[in-house]
Each structure stands twice: as C-alpha cells, then as structure tokens.
Design a protein around this motif. Sequence first.
Motif, PDB file in Angstrom:
ATOM      1  N   UNK A  16      -3.758   8.051   4.569  1.00  0.00           N
ATOM      2  CA  UNK A  16      -3.155   7.031   3.712  1.00  0.00           C
ATOM      3  C   UNK A  16      -1.913   6.452   4.404  1.00  0.00           C
ATOM      4  N   UNK A  17      -1.994   5.173   4.703  1.00  0.00           N
ATOM      5  CA  UNK A  17      -0.904   4.524   5.443  1.00  0.00           C
ATOM      6  C   UNK A  17      -0.387   3.319   4.647  1.00  0.00           C
ATOM      7  N   UNK A  65       0.807  -1.222   0.000  1.00  0.00           N
ATOM      8  CA  UNK A  65       0.000   0.000   0.000  1.00  0.00           C
ATOM      9  C   UNK A  65       0.844   1.278   0.000  1.00  0.00           C
ATOM     10  N   UNK A  66       1.970   1.263  -0.684  1.00  0.00           N
ATOM     11  CA  UNK A  66       2.858   2.433  -0.685  1.00  0.00           C
ATOM     12  C   UNK A  66       2.904   3.147  -2.036  1.00  0.00           C
ATOM     13  N   UNK A  86       4.336   5.587   6.573  1.00  0.00           N
ATOM     14  CA  UNK A  86       4.624   4.175   6.286  1.00  0.00           C
ATOM     15  C   UNK A  86       4.998   3.482   7.589  1.00  0.00           C
ATOM     16  N   UNK A  87       4.249   2.422   7.879  1.00  0.00           N
ATOM     17  CA  UNK A  87       4.569   1.621   9.070  1.00  0.00           C
ATOM     18  C   UNK A  87       5.697   0.659   8.718  1.00  0.00           C
ATOM     19  N   UNK A  88       6.583   0.424   9.651  1.00  0.00           N
ATOM     20  CA  UNK A  88       7.635  -0.577   9.466  1.00  0.00           C
ATOM     21  C   UNK A  88       7.442  -1.626  10.551  1.00  0.00           C
ATOM     22  N   UNK A  89       7.125  -2.843  10.126  1.00  0.00           N
ATOM     23  CA  UNK A  89       6.835  -3.899  11.114  1.00  0.00           C
ATOM     24  C   UNK A  89       7.053  -5.255  10.471  1.00  0.00           C
ATOM     25  N   UNK A  90       7.352  -6.276  11.301  1.00  0.00           N
ATOM     26  CA  UNK A  90       7.541  -7.629  10.794  1.00  0.00           C
ATOM     27  C   UNK A  90       6.747  -8.605  11.653  1.00  0.00           C
ATOM     28  N   UNK A  96      -4.557  -1.703  10.717  1.00  0.00           N
ATOM     29  CA  UNK A  96      -4.476  -0.257  10.955  1.00  0.00           C
ATOM     30  C   UNK A  96      -4.608   0.499   9.633  1.00  0.00           C
ATOM     31  N   UNK A  97      -3.993  -0.053   8.576  1.00  0.00           N
ATOM     32  CA  UNK A  97      -4.039   0.601   7.258  1.00  0.00           C
ATOM     33  C   UNK A  97      -5.487   0.743   6.786  1.00  0.00           C
ATOM     34  N   UNK A  98      -6.275  -0.325   6.990  1.00  0.00           N
ATOM     35  CA  UNK A  98      -7.706  -0.277   6.601  1.00  0.00           C
ATOM     36  C   UNK A  98      -8.463   0.745   7.433  1.00  0.00           C
ATOM     37  N   UNK A  99      -8.217   0.704   8.750  1.00  0.00           N
ATOM     38  CA  UNK A  99      -8.922   1.616   9.656  1.00  0.00           C
ATOM     39  C   UNK A  99      -8.565   3.070   9.341  1.00  0.00           C
ATOM     40  N   UNK A 100      -7.310   3.337   9.025  1.00  0.00           N
ATOM     41  CA  UNK A 100      -6.861   4.699   8.736  1.00  0.00           C
ATOM     42  C   UNK A 100      -7.479   5.199   7.436  1.00  0.00           C
ATOM     43  N   UNK A 101      -7.586   4.277   6.463  1.00  0.00           N
ATOM     44  CA  UNK A 101      -8.152   4.675   5.165  1.00  0.00           C
ATOM     45  C   UNK A 101      -9.570   5.206   5.334  1.00  0.00           C
ATOM     46  N   UNK A 102     -10.307   4.601   6.266  1.00  0.00           N
ATOM     47  CA  UNK A 102     -11.678   5.053   6.520  1.00  0.00           C
ATOM     48  C   UNK A 102     -11.713   6.483   7.053  1.00  0.00           C
ATOM     49  N   UNK A 103     -10.617   6.897   7.646  1.00  0.00           N
ATOM     50  CA  UNK A 103     -10.539   8.276   8.161  1.00  0.00           C
ATOM     51  C   UNK A 103      -9.830   9.198   7.178  1.00  0.00           C
TER      52      UNK A 103
END
Lengths: 248, 357
Positions: free
Chosen positions: B276-277, B244-245, B252-256, B266-273
């Motif tokens: 863009x993540x 999603x970049x 941009x979240x960095x996670x493994x 979180x990306x989905x939840x943020x998009x609703x607001x």
Amino acid sequence: MALTFEKPKGLTDVPTHYCPGCTHGIIHRLIAEVVDELGVLDKTVGVAPVGCSVLAYDYFSCDMYEAAHGRAPAVATGIKRAKPDATVFTYQGDGDLAAIGTAEIVHAATRGEKITTVFVNNAIYGMTGGQMAPTSLPGQVTETSPYGRNTGLAGYPIRVSEMISTLDGASYVERVSVDSVKNVMRAKKAIKKAFEYQIAGKGFSMVEVLSTCPTNWGLSPTEALTWLRDNMMPYYPLGVKKDIGEED
Amino acid sequence: MGDKVLMKGTEAIGEAAIRADCQCFFGYPITPQTEVAAYMAKKMPELGRVFVQAESEVAAINMVYGAAGTGVRCMTSSSSPGISLKAEGISYIAGAELPCLIVNIVRGGPGLGSIQPAQSDYFQATKGGGHGDYNMPVFAPSSIQEMVDLIQEAFDVADAYRTPCMLMGDGMLGQMMEPVEFHETARRELPKKDWAADGLRGRAHHNVINSLYLNPEELEQHNLHLQEKYQQIKKNEARYEIYNCEGEVDIILAAYGTTSRVCKNVIKMAAEEGIRVGLVRPITLWPFPNEAFEKTVEHTKYGYLAVEMSAGQMIEDVRLVVNGRKPVGFHGRMGGMVPNPEDILAKVRELALEGVK
C-alpha cells in the motif's frame, strides 16, 4: 517684489548629497526645468542609476524608479511599453551606462525605445571612491589606475555618444558640457530637444553631459572645470552626433 | 468558458497568462521554453498588448521590474541557466515588492547542463536564489491543466501580496501535449495598486519603486515587513495533494511535478503486489505544505520516500517537517533523466521489506 527665480516643480524640496563643485545638481535642475517647460511633469517617470546619483529618486518630484546597476534602460523599456503615454527618462553615470550596462543601453537605443537618457560622464567612478571608469582618459590616474590609465593593459575610453549615434534606433544624440554658463544653456537646449523627440515618438534620444568630480579628481571645483575643458573636451568633442530632424 | 483544446505545455502557459490579463511579456529564447515567447510574440500584438524580445535574461527581468512598477500584469519565462541570470532582478523585484510572474521550465544543470527535464532548481527557487532575505511563492503543477489553472492563481497571489511568483515546471511538462480547458475561475478580491509609479496623473506625492535603504534600521524594518508578509503567505497559500493515504499505508511517496505522475503509476503497480503506497504532492514548493505531512505522518508504516529529478533537494524540507518521527528515504535521477516506475517500485519494495534506512 516680483519673483524672478524659483525652484522648478520637477524638483523636490530635499537637499542633495552631492559633493561641493559636482555638477549633478545643475544637470538635475536642467531636466526639471525641461519637464516643467514641456508641461509633462504629470506623466513623467524617471529611472535613477546605481552610482553617485543613486538617490536621484528623492530629488525629482515625478514618479521614480531605482534600477539595479546598469539596468535603467531595460527598466525604462518596461515602463514605456506598459505606459506608452508616459515620458520616461533614465539618468545614468559612466560606470552604470558604459560598463555594466553597456548591453542595456545599446539595445534600448537600437530598438528605438521612446525614452530619453541623460548620460553623465565624469571620467571616473565617483560613489565607490575614484576608480577607473570606461570613460577614464588615457594616462588618467585613478584608484585602480595608479600609474595612469595604460591603454595597452586597460584599453581605451569609450566614446558613448559616437557609438550610440551609429545605431538606427537612435533619433537624437548630443554631447554637451556644464562647465560654463554658455554650455549650461546649450545643455538645457539639448535635453529639451531630447525630450521633445521622445514625446514626438521619434525613437531613442540621449544627451551625454561632461561633468566634474572635484573630490575624486583631487581638484578644487574651479580647477575641476578647467581640467574638464583641457582634458575631457578634446577627447569627447561636444556637439550633435546624430539628429534625424524631421524624419520619421 | 469551458473550451477544451489539445495544447503543448509551453503554449498553454502563454494562453493562460493572456487569459489572466497579462499585459506585457518580456523574454529571451532558451530551450525548453522558447515556445512561450513564440506564442506571446504572435498573440500579444493581436490583442494590443506588449511583447518584447530582450537582449538577455537580465534585461528581460528588468523590463518586468519596470512594467510591474506601473501596475500592469506582466511576466517573463525562462529555463534554468536563464533563471540564474534573472536572479539579480528577482531579488530587486522582491525587495521593491512588485507583483509579476516568472516561469521556469527547469532543465538539467549545473552550468549549461542539458535541455532535458529536471527538478534541480528547487533550492534556487525556494531558498531565495538571488541575494538577501526573500522568498517567493513557487507553484509546481503536475499537468498542463493544472499549469493553466495555477497561472491565474499565481498572478492573483502576486497582486494580493505584492510579490513575484514563480511557476516551476520541467522540460517534460513544457514539451508534452494534453487536453486543457480554460475555466473562468472564482477570483479573490485584490488590493488597489496605489503604489504604482506610472506618472503622477494628478497624484499629490510621487511614488518611488525602490529597494535601497541606506539606513540600517530602516532596512531592518523593511525586512521585518517582508518576513511578516512571508508568514502570511505561509499561513494562507500552501497547496498540496494527498493521494491514496487513507488508513494505514506502507510507504508514502513525496514528489511534485512530472515525478509525481510517475509515482501515481508506482502506486498502482505496488497495489498489485499488495504493497500500500500513498503520495504527498506539494503544489506550492514555497510555502512548503508542512500540513500535508502532518496529516499523513501517523498513517505511514515505513515512512516516506522522496522521489526527485535532482540529487535530493526537496527531501530537506520533507525531513524538516517529519523531524525524525518517521524515516525518510530518497530516490532520484539527475542530468535530465526521469525516474522510471520500475526503479521506484524496486525501492518501495526494498523499503517495505527492510524498512526505510
């Protein structure tokens, strides 16, 4: 002229680093002769310890491993389980086997790992310069027992062969010495039997060899042999500690 | 093959390793990965392969050293405190250049810590862990399917480079159940193991498995050789997912691993607001996938937010590659706590409004 004496095939043509009068060289030779005589050089794998014999992998001509301090029986377990037809031996000193590696030797023996351990007991830490070993005798003066080993503070020596012989997985345990020609011959017989038991699949076998350390004992090579007889042999009696014989 | 089954993470590890031709398993029970050993105890003997329950983690890793030296594929599995005990052996295995797989299902620490999922072994896994200059490839799956696929890959990388490889999951991935499919994957060509020491068997010279070099010049040469190998691994084996970049994103979240799954929510939840993540997910923790950050650094308006189940360990590698070009923020939980999406979203919201501090 007929050839009457030659280097066993089990040894490389590399001069050893051992101190004058140290008996590691004799013990190496005995193992190499046994491997030759049993015709198993081609599938023998040895594991060298940390300590004076740390470079044993240069001296034996079979495939060799250098293990971390005390871990040789675990390494040998991995080798033997991966390659069950290999003849696997560990060569370990008393610091390696009776201190940091106590768990590994006890559990390899109790699992009945089909490996052979040659345990060289010289009652002192040699390579690091003469500190107290688990096998140092009561009253023995070393770098770290300068007033003599005080059993009230430092505890008692471990009689490894007696301890291992109590374990069901051990098939053959004998204590020998290399202080005289007669005892060298006996030591070879014991090492051969230990390898034979492994090859026959009887379980864990171990030969403890009383050995000298003239450098760290502060004695001449001949005085060291006398010290071994007078002091070590009474505390560490020679002989077979366990032999399951023809049992399975 | 393509048979889809529902499996627990720890059992899938065992099955995947068996299918990757693992011949020997040496282990010691420790929560939350004990089922790997239990699975292997049941399955390996049925296949005529080796299972040994060692007397300790120390013994288990040294059994791996012995078996790996004979050229067979072998592995051990443990969890954080157990991996600390194995660190000695891992250093020797790296020094002697032996291929093997080490599974670490991470739990909270330090010390005895907890039995809950954590990512606090990142430094230990990626920066050495044992003594001496060494690294090992560390694979960090985020699903049981990926775990299964990466086990085959980890064994191949281990053989290709003569190196130990680690598969690092966490207690969540170990204990959850998911559908998995066992594929026949394309295999790379692997070098012959002519260095193996399993008996001469007609060979003219003896092979020695060793990490001792008393001559300092020789040891330096050996170290230079290892470093050259590590450079090759860095060049060829870094893996990552960029999610999603595309175009410009706010954060941009960095996670493994498990944390990256929470981040996808979180990306989905943020998009609703209307925020863009994106996500950069390292799949190999070492080598660290710098490329994934190079590719995305121009796309993020407010920078990166590292999300970890630790006090902030991977963030150091993120900061190294971003190198001040964009801000890098942090959100982490410790002690076996999994970050929840609401908390991460709150942090994202804050950063998107105020900029990453």
